[in-house]
Design a protein around this motif. Structure first.
Motif, mmCIF file in Angstrom:
data_model
loop_
_atom_site.group_PDB
_atom_site.id
_atom_site.type_symbol
_atom_site.label_atom_id
_atom_site.label_comp_id
_atom_site.label_asym_id
_atom_site.label_seq_id
_atom_site.Cartn_x
_atom_site.Cartn_y
_atom_site.Cartn_z
ATOM 1 N N VAL A 224 0.861 -1.177 0.000
ATOM 2 C CA VAL A 224 0.000 0.000 0.000
ATOM 3 C C VAL A 224 0.896 1.224 0.000
ATOM 4 O O VAL A 224 1.758 1.369 0.865
ATOM 5 C CB VAL A 224 -0.933 0.030 1.229
ATOM 6 C CG1 VAL A 224 -1.781 1.298 1.220
ATOM 7 C CG2 VAL A 224 -1.826 -1.200 1.248
ATOM 8 N N TYR B 236 -10.518 -1.372 -1.561
ATOM 9 C CA TYR B 236 -9.084 -1.629 -1.467
ATOM 10 C C TYR B 236 -8.471 -0.736 -0.402
ATOM 11 O O TYR B 236 -8.920 0.391 -0.200
ATOM 12 C CB TYR B 236 -8.417 -1.377 -2.818
ATOM 13 C CG TYR B 236 -8.799 -2.393 -3.876
ATOM 14 C CD1 TYR B 236 -8.236 -3.653 -3.858
ATOM 15 C CD2 TYR B 236 -9.726 -2.083 -4.863
ATOM 16 C CE1 TYR B 236 -8.577 -4.609 -4.809
ATOM 17 C CE2 TYR B 236 -10.079 -3.020 -5.823
ATOM 18 C CZ TYR B 236 -9.502 -4.281 -5.785
ATOM 19 O OH TYR B 236 -9.858 -5.202 -6.720
ATOM 20 N N PRO B 237 -7.435 -1.230 0.277
ATOM 21 C CA PRO B 237 -6.808 -0.436 1.348
ATOM 22 C C PRO B 237 -6.155 0.819 0.814
ATOM 23 O O PRO B 237 -5.796 0.877 -0.346
ATOM 24 C CB PRO B 237 -5.764 -1.389 1.924
ATOM 25 C CG PRO B 237 -5.492 -2.388 0.851
ATOM 26 C CD PRO B 237 -6.774 -2.531 0.094
#
Length: 270
Positions: free
Chosen positions: A203, A269-270
């Motif tokens: 991420v 989604y992160p």
């Protein structure tokens, strides 16, 4: 030394350097992620891998590395020739080297705009590659790698690479951009495409950069998540993966088919 010999040496130097830079970035960045995760942490994939139970076979890894190297060499050859033509007086690419020509506000703003334009054009080009005829004849070569790895980044049909490159360069023929802006944006695009193909759950701290799972899901579910870095294009066109939808190699269109219950909200989604 004769003028034509000097011109030939200049051409060879520019084209050779352009080819070398792309290949060097590939092997440095991809090599780093390969060693850090696949070599040193290959025994614990559940702690870092997007698809812990899927790995490319050694022959697929070698094939991807070779194909990506060849394609980046082809891309570098094209880019190098464009640079050479520009230095020889070709005025079609609207480039400039002095910030004073347009000022800092325009230079910084146009750099951000160039990134957005290149990202949008990559989305539409990629989505076009998922039309049934193009997918079956060209893009399917890239989707042989369902489990991604760093060297898969441009392991694709050369025609696809050239199509993406043409779309990427299109803005340079429409409005002026500083040479440094072009170098920075193209460098960013290549590095983060390698990271997004790494197969490693990552991420980014950069707010506009999607997580690696976003593109990894594209390889798992095929006709969905067409964006390059920004998830914006998938959101506005409804091609971001949704819960409760069925995807697969034969479900074209980018929106899947009704699944067996469940929500149809976009995946968070992160």
């Amino acid at each position: 030394m004769l003028d034509h010999e000097m011109d030939w040496l200049m051409w060879a130097s520019i084209v050779g350097a352009s080819m070398l830079v792309g290949v060097a970035v590939l092997w440095i960045v991809a090599g780093y992620y390969h060693v850090r995760y696949y070599v040193r942490r290959g025994h614990e994939p559940e702690t870092w891998k997007c698809q812990p139970k899927r790995f490319l076979r050694p022959d697929q890894q070698r094939q991807a590395a070779i194909l990506s190297t060849i394609n980046l060499s082809i891309g570098g050859f094209v880019s190098g020739n464009l640079v050479y033509a520009y230095l020889q007086g070709w005025e079609l690419p609207k480039l400039y080297t002095e910030v004073a020509d347009y000022g800092w506000l325009y230079t910084l703003g146009s750099t951000a705009l160039l990134f957005v334009l290149m990202d949008g054009l990559a989305y539409y080009t990629h989505r076009a590659m998922h039309l049934k005829p193009l997918f079956k004849r060209i893009h399917r070569y890239h989707h042989r790698y369902i489990a991604t790895s760093p060297f898969v980044v441009v392991a694709m049909h050369p025609l696809e690479l050239l199509s993406l490159q043409a779309a990427t360069f299109l803005p340079l023929f429409v409005m002026p951009f500083h040479v440094a802006s072009v170098i920075v944006v193209l460098g960013y695009v290549l590095v983060f495409n390698i990271i997004d193909h790494s197969g490693v759950r990552l991420v980014s701290r950069i707010p506009w950069q999607g997580p690696s799972m976003y593109h990894d899901d594209h390889h798992v579910y095929f006709h969905v998540n067409f964006g390059q870095h920004l998830m914006f294009w998938d959101r506005i066109h409804g091609t971001l993966r949704r819960e409760g939808r069925r995807y697969g190699v034969d479900n074209f269109g980018g929106k899947g088919k009704p699944g067996a219950g469940g929500s149809e909200d976009f995946v968070k989604y992160p």
